[in-house]
Design an enzyme around this catalytic site. Structure first.
Site, short mmCIF file in Angstrom:
data_model
loop_
_atom_site.label_atom_id
_atom_site.label_comp_id
_atom_site.label_asym_id
_atom_site.label_seq_id
_atom_site.Cartn_x
_atom_site.Cartn_y
_atom_site.Cartn_z
N ASP A 93 -3.63 -13.04 3.40
CA ASP A 93 -4.96 -11.91 3.71
C ASP A 93 -5.03 -11.97 4.98
OD1 ASP A 93 -7.48 -11.37 3.99
OD2 ASP A 93 -8.09 -12.69 2.27
N LYS A 144 -12.11 2.47 12.67
CA LYS A 144 -10.91 3.01 13.08
C LYS A 144 -11.29 3.08 14.63
CE LYS A 144 -7.89 2.92 9.86
NZ LYS A 144 -7.14 2.02 9.91
N TYR A 175 -15.51 3.17 7.51
CA TYR A 175 -13.99 3.43 7.71
C TYR A 175 -13.73 3.80 9.02
CZ TYR A 175 -9.25 4.74 6.93
OH TYR A 175 -7.69 5.17 7.09
N ILE A 213 -2.19 -9.09 0.33
CA ILE A 213 -3.19 -9.89 -0.49
C ILE A 213 -2.62 -9.90 -1.80
CG2 ILE A 213 -4.76 -8.18 -0.70
CD1 ILE A 213 -6.76 -10.24 -0.13
N GLY A 268 0.80 -1.14 0.20
CA GLY A 268 0.00 -0.03 -0.10
C GLY A 268 0.69 1.45 0.02
P1 NAD Z 1 -3.60 1.44 1.08
O1 NAD Z 1 -4.85 1.35 0.74
O2 NAD Z 1 -2.68 2.03 0.25
O3 NAD Z 1 -2.92 -0.09 1.29
C1 NAD Z 1 -3.49 -1.00 2.06
C2 NAD Z 1 -2.93 -2.30 1.63
O4 NAD Z 1 -3.82 -3.24 2.21
C3 NAD Z 1 -2.94 -2.63 0.11
O5 NAD Z 1 -1.69 -2.95 -0.34
C4 NAD Z 1 -4.03 -3.82 0.04
O6 NAD Z 1 -3.69 -4.71 -1.11
C5 NAD Z 1 -3.85 -4.35 1.40
N1 NAD Z 1 -4.81 -5.35 1.58
C6 NAD Z 1 -6.36 -5.03 1.39
N2 NAD Z 1 -7.15 -5.99 2.01
C7 NAD Z 1 -6.10 -7.08 2.38
C8 NAD Z 1 -6.43 -8.00 3.16
N3 NAD Z 1 -7.64 -8.78 3.42
N4 NAD Z 1 -5.13 -8.81 3.53
C9 NAD Z 1 -3.99 -8.13 3.24
N5 NAD Z 1 -3.72 -7.10 2.77
C10 NAD Z 1 -4.94 -6.30 2.48
O7 NAD Z 1 -3.52 2.01 2.48
P2 NAD Z 1 -2.37 3.04 3.16
O8 NAD Z 1 -2.61 4.13 2.87
O9 NAD Z 1 -1.06 2.40 2.90
O10 NAD Z 1 -2.83 2.83 4.66
C11 NAD Z 1 -2.18 1.99 5.53
C12 NAD Z 1 -2.73 2.32 7.08
O11 NAD Z 1 -2.85 3.45 7.28
C13 NAD Z 1 -4.32 1.70 6.93
O12 NAD Z 1 -4.63 1.06 8.34
C14 NAD Z 1 -5.03 3.19 6.55
O13 NAD Z 1 -6.34 3.25 7.43
C15 NAD Z 1 -3.96 4.03 7.79
N6 NAD Z 1 -4.28 5.51 7.27
C16 NAD Z 1 -3.87 5.95 5.97
C17 NAD Z 1 -3.76 7.19 5.66
C18 NAD Z 1 -3.33 7.61 4.23
O14 NAD Z 1 -3.49 8.76 4.01
N7 NAD Z 1 -2.66 6.94 3.42
C19 NAD Z 1 -4.40 8.15 6.52
C20 NAD Z 1 -4.70 7.67 7.84
C21 NAD Z 1 -4.57 6.29 8.13
C1 AKB Z 2 -8.64 8.41 3.75
O1 AKB Z 2 -8.94 9.25 3.06
O2 AKB Z 2 -9.27 7.61 3.79
C2 AKB Z 2 -7.48 8.21 4.33
C3 AKB Z 2 -7.40 8.66 5.85
C4 AKB Z 2 -7.22 9.95 6.30
O3 AKB Z 2 -7.43 7.72 6.56
N1 AKB Z 2 -6.23 8.71 3.59
#
Ligand code: NAD
Ligand code: AKB
Length: 315
Positions: free
Chosen positions: A52, A146, A142, A35, A11
């Site tokens: 997964d 959280k 979502y 996954i 991700g």
């Molecule tokens: P992303 O969507 O880019 O990556 C998530 C990854 O999880 C993907 O690669 C996907 O293939 C994998 N995934 C999905 N379902 C799965 C499963 N069943 N088993 C295993 N892997 C699976 O998300 P991200 O932006 O890298 O976020 C990572 C964490 O940080 C998450 O918990 C997200 O809620 C949190 N977060 C992200 C942001 C942001 O702006 N990026 C902000 C707040 C919180």
């Molecule tokens: C989203 O927009 O869903 C994420 C987050 C702020 O958790 N980037």
């Protein structure tokens, strides 16, 4: 933190966290999983497992195979994709979370990192300088998941002594891996469109202001919290964290300083309602006091670095 497993390693955050942790703790000690099929450099720089997080049996096998003592649980379904398929969001974000916490408890793991988000807040939360302790009544699936991350993590800490830590990340801006279906994704897409096409149509109104953070600060904060002395922490899985805060129009103006021909249009879609239910800025004094947090990047330094990195990538 001798043997680390990262879930969701393909991700936006997981992909950069994998390289960051491999540099810090040794490539052989950081096992990446997702996954999906691996990204090329994630596979080449160390061990990779297809996993997964809803499949507890395989999760347990991977944990045993590599004698994992620390988890960075990054797998999740984000806000916009969650609204398209709330059932999937629940399955991955809650059932996956439960598997992670149960395995960590059963294996007596040293430490677990599970991110929360500004999405844990809702329209009844104070939106400016949102306090650490406040109303958690999200309107997205979502956000609901959280709040469960935060509360269940805290329960495992007090009930079972499992050292669960986490941050309410703001929107993360980065150039390596595209974001995975959130509401703050516009703040990454805009850079690619500005560099490639000199124009962008934002899916939020121009005055929409959200808390954001550049990836180097996100990685720094994650490791700082995980390495912090537990006895100094009054909070565990729900730290507010602030980097910067800007409106869509302010970001477009900042980009224009580097790309004068750039124009931005605004066509809000269903994500506007989500953004309107989130904070505009965050009070992160607890993170500053308990583990010394301080960001390095502001709007201007982030924009300059993003433009350079995206230009390099698109060459
Ligand atoms: P992303 O969507 O880019 O990556 C998530 C990854 O999880 C993907 O690669 C996907 O293939 C994998 N995934 C999905 N379902 C799965 C499963 N069943 N088993 C295993 N892997 C699976 O998300 P991200 O932006 O890298 O976020 C990572 C964490 O940080 C998450 O918990 C997200 O809620 C949190 N977060 C992200 C942001 C942001 O702006 N990026 C902000 C707040 C919180
Ligand atoms: C989203 O927009 O869903 C994420 C987050 C702020 O958790 N980037």
């Amino acid at each position: 933190m001798k043997r680390i497993l990262i879930t969701g390693a393909c991700g936006q955050i997981g992909s950069e966290l994998t390289s960051f942790l491999r540099r810090r703790y040794g490539a052989e000690n950081v096992i990446a999983s997702d996954i999906k099929e691996p990204l090329k450099d994630t596979e080449e720089s160390g061990i990779y497992e297809i996993l997964d997080v809803r499949d507890k049996k395989t999760l347990k096998e991977v944990v045993d195979k590599y004698s994992i003592d620390t988890l960075f649980h990054m797998a999740a379904i984000l806000s916009a994709n969650g609204e398209k398929n709330p059932w999937l969001a629940w399955d991955v974000n809650v059932n996956g979370l439960y598997n992670i916490l149960e395995i960590a408890r059963e294996k007596n793991m040293e430490r677990v990192f599970i991110p929360s988000s500004i999405a844990a807040f809702g329209p009844e939360t104070p939106r400016v300088k949102t306090p650490q302790e406040t109303v958690l009544k999200p309107r997205t699936i979502y956000g609901v998941t959280k709040v469960i991350v935060e509360r269940l993590g805290e329960y495992y800490f007090w009930k079972f002594g499992l050292d669960v830590r986490g941050i309410r990340y703001p929107g993360i801006i980065s150039s390596k891996t595209l974001p995975g279906g959130g509401t703050t994704d516009y703040a990454v897409e805009i850079f690619y469109e500005a560099v490639e096409n000199k124009r962008y149509t934002a899916f939020l109104r121009k005055e929409t202001r959200l808390p954001m953070m550049y990836m180097p600060d996100c990685l720094k904060a994650t490791v700082m919290l995980m390495e912090a002395d537990l006895s100094k922490l009054k909070h565990h899985g729900d730290f507010n964290l602030s980097g910067m805060s800007f409106s869509v129009e302010e970001l477009a103006k900042e980009i224009k300083k580097h790309i004068p021909e750039f124009t931005c249009e605004y066509k809000p879609d269903f994500r506007q309602e989500i953004a309107d239910s989130w904070p505009q800025s965050i009070d992160d004094s607890a993170a500053r006091e308990e583990w010394g947090w301080k960001p390095d990047y502001d709007l201007s330094s982030m924009t300059e670095d993003m433009i350079n990195k995206v230009k390099e990538k698109l060459k």
